[in-house]
Design a protein around this motif. Structure first.
Motif, PDB file in Angstrom:
ATOM      1  N   VAL A   1      -7.385 -14.301   0.636  1.00 51.42           N
ATOM      2  CA  VAL A   1      -6.764 -13.826   1.869  1.00 51.42           C
ATOM      3  C   VAL A   1      -7.277 -12.424   2.168  1.00 51.42           C
ATOM      4  O   VAL A   1      -7.755 -11.719   1.283  1.00 51.42           O
ATOM      5  CB  VAL A   1      -5.222 -13.816   1.778  1.00 51.42           C
ATOM      6  CG1 VAL A   1      -4.684 -15.202   1.485  1.00 51.42           C
ATOM      7  CG2 VAL A   1      -4.735 -12.832   0.713  1.00 51.42           C
ATOM      8  N   GLY A   2      -7.166 -12.032   3.436  1.00 50.27           N
ATOM      9  CA  GLY A   2      -7.610 -10.696   3.817  1.00 50.27           C
ATOM     10  C   GLY A   2      -6.971 -10.248   5.113  1.00 50.27           C
ATOM     11  O   GLY A   2      -6.506 -11.064   5.915  1.00 50.27           O
ATOM     12  N   ALA A   3      -6.959  -8.953   5.332  1.00 46.46           N
ATOM     13  CA  ALA A   3      -6.298  -8.375   6.504  1.00 46.46           C
ATOM     14  C   ALA A   3      -7.148  -8.427   7.763  1.00 46.46           C
ATOM     15  O   ALA A   3      -6.639  -8.236   8.852  1.00 46.46           O
ATOM     16  CB  ALA A   3      -5.911  -6.923   6.221  1.00 46.46           C
ATOM     17  N   SER A   4      -8.466  -8.674   7.648  1.00 47.67           N
ATOM     18  CA  SER A   4      -9.389  -8.631   8.781  1.00 47.67           C
ATOM     19  C   SER A   4      -9.410  -7.208   9.352  1.00 47.67           C
ATOM     20  O   SER A   4      -9.163  -6.237   8.633  1.00 47.67           O
ATOM     21  CB  SER A   4      -9.010  -9.673   9.837  1.00 47.67           C
ATOM     22  OG  SER A   4     -10.022  -9.759  10.823  1.00 47.67           O
ATOM     23  N   GLY A   5      -9.716  -7.069  10.640  1.00 51.49           N
ATOM     24  CA  GLY A   5      -9.807  -5.749  11.254  1.00 51.49           C
ATOM     25  C   GLY A   5      -8.996  -5.687  12.534  1.00 51.49           C
ATOM     26  O   GLY A   5      -8.531  -6.708  13.053  1.00 51.49           O
ATOM     27  N   PRO A   6      -8.815  -4.492  13.090  1.00 49.62           N
ATOM     28  CA  PRO A   6      -7.929  -4.334  14.253  1.00 49.62           C
ATOM     29  C   PRO A   6      -8.380  -5.094  15.488  1.00 49.62           C
ATOM     30  O   PRO A   6      -7.542  -5.546  16.277  1.00 49.62           O
ATOM     31  CB  PRO A   6      -7.923  -2.816  14.492  1.00 49.62           C
ATOM     32  CG  PRO A   6      -9.118  -2.293  13.772  1.00 49.62           C
ATOM     33  CD  PRO A   6      -9.342  -3.196  12.617  1.00 49.62           C
ATOM     34  N   GLN A   7      -9.700  -5.258  15.684  1.00 48.85           N
ATOM     35  CA  GLN A   7     -10.143  -5.972  16.885  1.00 48.85           C
ATOM     36  C   GLN A   7      -9.673  -7.423  16.862  1.00 48.85           C
ATOM     37  O   GLN A   7      -9.209  -7.955  17.870  1.00 48.85           O
ATOM     38  CB  GLN A   7     -11.670  -5.910  16.991  1.00 48.85           C
ATOM     39  CG  GLN A   7     -12.179  -4.557  17.454  1.00 48.85           C
ATOM     40  CD  GLN A   7     -13.663  -4.582  17.757  1.00 48.85           C
ATOM     41  OE1 GLN A   7     -14.439  -5.203  17.041  1.00 48.85           O
ATOM     42  NE2 GLN A   7     -14.070  -3.897  18.806  1.00 48.85           N
TER      43      GLN A   7
ATOM     44  N   PHE B   1      -2.017  -4.141  13.743  1.00 46.96           N
ATOM     45  CA  PHE B   1      -2.869  -3.963  12.565  1.00 46.96           C
ATOM     46  C   PHE B   1      -2.376  -2.904  11.583  1.00 46.96           C
ATOM     47  O   PHE B   1      -2.618  -3.033  10.379  1.00 46.96           O
ATOM     48  CB  PHE B   1      -4.295  -3.612  12.990  1.00 46.96           C
ATOM     49  CG  PHE B   1      -5.217  -3.449  11.818  1.00 46.96           C
ATOM     50  CD1 PHE B   1      -5.700  -4.550  11.145  1.00 46.96           C
ATOM     51  CD2 PHE B   1      -5.573  -2.186  11.356  1.00 46.96           C
ATOM     52  CE1 PHE B   1      -6.529  -4.415  10.039  1.00 46.96           C
ATOM     53  CE2 PHE B   1      -6.401  -2.026  10.252  1.00 46.96           C
ATOM     54  CZ  PHE B   1      -6.885  -3.154   9.596  1.00 46.96           C
ATOM     55  N   PRO B   2      -1.706  -1.819  12.038  1.00 39.50           N
ATOM     56  CA  PRO B   2      -1.357  -0.750  11.091  1.00 39.50           C
ATOM     57  C   PRO B   2      -0.627  -1.253   9.848  1.00 39.50           C
ATOM     58  O   PRO B   2       0.094  -2.246   9.886  1.00 39.50           O
ATOM     59  CB  PRO B   2      -0.464   0.168  11.925  1.00 39.50           C
ATOM     60  CG  PRO B   2      -0.934  -0.026  13.328  1.00 39.50           C
ATOM     61  CD  PRO B   2      -1.290  -1.493  13.417  1.00 39.50           C
ATOM     62  N   GLY B   3      -0.863  -0.534   8.748  1.00 33.60           N
ATOM     63  CA  GLY B   3      -0.226  -0.878   7.476  1.00 33.60           C
ATOM     64  C   GLY B   3      -0.826  -2.083   6.792  1.00 33.60           C
ATOM     65  O   GLY B   3      -0.075  -2.877   6.212  1.00 33.60           O
ATOM     66  N   PRO B   4      -2.164  -2.264   6.787  1.00 30.20           N
ATOM     67  CA  PRO B   4      -2.733  -3.485   6.211  1.00 30.20           C
ATOM     68  C   PRO B   4      -2.460  -3.642   4.719  1.00 30.20           C
ATOM     69  O   PRO B   4      -2.272  -4.773   4.241  1.00 30.20           O
ATOM     70  CB  PRO B   4      -4.227  -3.360   6.498  1.00 30.20           C
ATOM     71  CG  PRO B   4      -4.469  -1.893   6.724  1.00 30.20           C
ATOM     72  CD  PRO B   4      -3.219  -1.389   7.350  1.00 30.20           C
ATOM     73  N   LEU B   5      -2.423  -2.539   3.971  1.00 30.51           N
ATOM     74  CA  LEU B   5      -2.173  -2.666   2.532  1.00 30.51           C
ATOM     75  C   LEU B   5      -0.734  -3.093   2.267  1.00 30.51           C
ATOM     76  O   LEU B   5      -0.487  -3.985   1.442  1.00 30.51           O
ATOM     77  CB  LEU B   5      -2.475  -1.343   1.812  1.00 30.51           C
ATOM     78  CG  LEU B   5      -3.919  -1.169   1.333  1.00 30.51           C
ATOM     79  CD1 LEU B   5      -4.860  -1.016   2.529  1.00 30.51           C
ATOM     80  CD2 LEU B   5      -4.050   0.034   0.403  1.00 30.51           C
ATOM     81  N   ALA B   6       0.216  -2.475   2.975  1.00 29.63           N
ATOM     82  CA  ALA B   6       1.619  -2.840   2.789  1.00 29.63           C
ATOM     83  C   ALA B   6       1.858  -4.276   3.246  1.00 29.63           C
ATOM     84  O   ALA B   6       2.612  -5.034   2.593  1.00 29.63           O
ATOM     85  CB  ALA B   6       2.524  -1.877   3.563  1.00 29.63           C
TER      86      ALA B   6
END
Length: 339
Positions: free
Chosen positions: A96-102, A112-117
Motif C-alpha cells: 500500500v502507499g499514500a501516492s501524491g497530492p495530485q 493529502f496532508p498527513g500521509p504518514l499518520a
C-alpha cells in the motif's frame, strides 16, 4: 547486505484487453520466481489483474505495488485483501502507499496532508480487521470508526469471514526517509520505486535501523537484455523523464526529490523545469546516463551479471524486475539473479 536475492516480476499497470500476462506469469512460476506484482495509478486497479493471474497459478506469491490508500477505506482494502488471500491459498503480499497530492486530491477527491499518520492508521485498522479479536474501532483523526456524526447509528463490527491468515504480509511504497522509517516500524517490507544500490545504505540506513527481522526491501528495477546499451538506457530515461518531470507538482514531486538525494539534485531540477515548460526532448537529454544505468540492469547478460554485484552488496533483499515478457528473457534473468 544481502548476497541471496529473491526474484519477483513487476507487471506494472494493466492497460487494455490485449495486456493479458497470464502466460508470462505462468512462465515465471515455472522458472521459480518468488512473486508477481501489479500496480495502479489512475487507470486499472491492482487487485483485479492479480486475482486473474492468481486463478491461473498455484505457487507464485501475488503482490500489489501499490494499492493507493485514498482509493479505498481501510476496511474495504482489508476485505479485498482477505478475500484474495483466501482464494489464492495465502499468497497475497499487500503493498500500500499514500501516492501524491495530485492523484489523491485530483482523482480521489481526498485530502493529502498527513500521509504518514494516515498510513499508520490505515495499517492498524486493517490488522484489527484480520485479527478479529473484537469489533473494530478507531479513534484516529483520519479514519474514525464508528464514524462520528452522520446518522449517529454507526456500530463497531467484526469481519464476518474468518481470514485464512490473520497476518497478511504488508509492504509500504515509500520514498522519503520518514516514510521509509515508518515502513521499517510497522510493515513487513518496503517497495522502493527507484533504488541506486551503491547509495541505498547511505540514504536509508538510519531510517531502516529499527526494521523488524526478515524485513524485505523489494526494489523495482528495469531489466533489458540487449546488445544495444544506448537504446536500453534511452528506455530507462524515457521513464525517468515522465516521473521526474511530470509525476508530481512543481512544488512537490517526491520522485524528483529522491533523484536529488541520490546526488542529482541539479539535474532533477533542470529536468522538471524543462518538462513543465513543454521542452520534453530537452528534459530527456538532461537525464545523466549514469543515473539511468545506476537504477537499472541493461545490456548483454555478462554486463548485467557484473551490475548485479552492487545489488547483492546492498540492503536490498528482493529484485522486482520490470521489462522481461517472454520465457527466454525470464529464464536468463532467473539464471543471472538466482544462479
Amino acid at each position: 547486505m544481502s548476497t541471496d536475492l529473491k526474484l519477483g516480476l513487476n507487471l506494472g499497470y494493466w492497460q487494455r484487453n490485449a495486456d493479458d500476462a497470464t502466460e508470462v506469469v505462468q512462465a515465471a512460476e515455472r522458472l521459480g520466481y518468488d512473486s508477481v506484482w501489479t500496480a495502479e495509478a489512475y487507470g486499472s486497479d491492482a487487485f483485479t489483474p492479480l486475482a486473474w493471474y492468481g486463478a491461473r497459478t498455484s505457487r507464485i506469491k501475488l503482490g500489489t505495488s501499490v494499492v493507493q490508500i485514498s482509493a479505498r477505506t481501510p476496511a474495504a482494502t482489508a476485505m479485498t485483501a482477505m478475500t484474495l488471500d483466501h482464494l489464492t491459498g495465502g499468497r497475497l503480499l499487500l503493498g500500500v502507499g499514500a501516492s501524491g497530492p495530485q492523484v489523491v486530491e485530483g482523482w480521489y477527491g481526498m485530502p493529502f496532508p498527513g500521509p504518514l499518520a494516515r498510513t499508520r492508521e490505515y495499517v492498524e485498522i486493517m490488522r484489527k480487521v484480520w485479527r478479529r479479536e473484537e469489533p473494530v474501532t478507531s479513534d484516529g483523526a483520519h479514519y474514525p470508526l464508528p464514524y462520528p456524526g452522520g446518522a449517529n447509528l454507526g456500530k463497531p463490527l467484526k469481519l464476518i469471514t474468518h481470514p485464512l491468515r490473520e497476518e497478511i504480509p504488508l509492504y509500504l511504497g515509500a520514498e522519503g526517509p520518514r516514510n521509509v522509517a515508518l515502513a521499517g516500524e510497522i510493515a513487513d517490507g518496503w517497495l522502493p520505486l527507484f533504488a541506486l544500490p551503491e547509495k541505498t545504505e547511505q540514504m536509508y540506513g538510519p531510517s531502516l535501523a529499527g526494521a523488524r527481522p526478515g524485513f524485505d526491501i523489494a526494489a523495482m528495477v528495469m531489466v533489458m537484455i540487449t546488445d544495444d546499451i544506448k537504446g536500453a538506457l534511452n528506455g530507462v530515461k524515457m521513464m525517468l523523464t515522465l516521473y521526474i518531470g511530470g509525476m508530481g507538482a512543481k512544488s512537490r514531486n517526491f520522485h524528483a526529490d529522491i533523484i536529488g538525494r541520490m546526488g542529482y539534485a541539479e539535474a532533477a531540477q533542470e529536468i522538471q523545469s524543462l518538462y513543465l515548460a513543454g521542452r520534453r526532448d530537452e528534459a530527456f537529454n538532461a537525464i545523466p546516463d549514469e543515473l539511468a544505468d545506476g537504477i537499472s540492469l541493461v545490456g548483454p547478460a555478462g554486463r548485467i551479471r557484473e551490475r548485479l554485484e552492487p545489488w547483492r552488496k546492498s540492503p536490498v533483499t528482493s529484485l522486482l524486475v520490470m521489462g522481461p515478457r517472454d520465457e527466454t528473457s525470464l529464464r536468463t534473468v532467473r539464471d543471472l539473479v538466482l544462479g
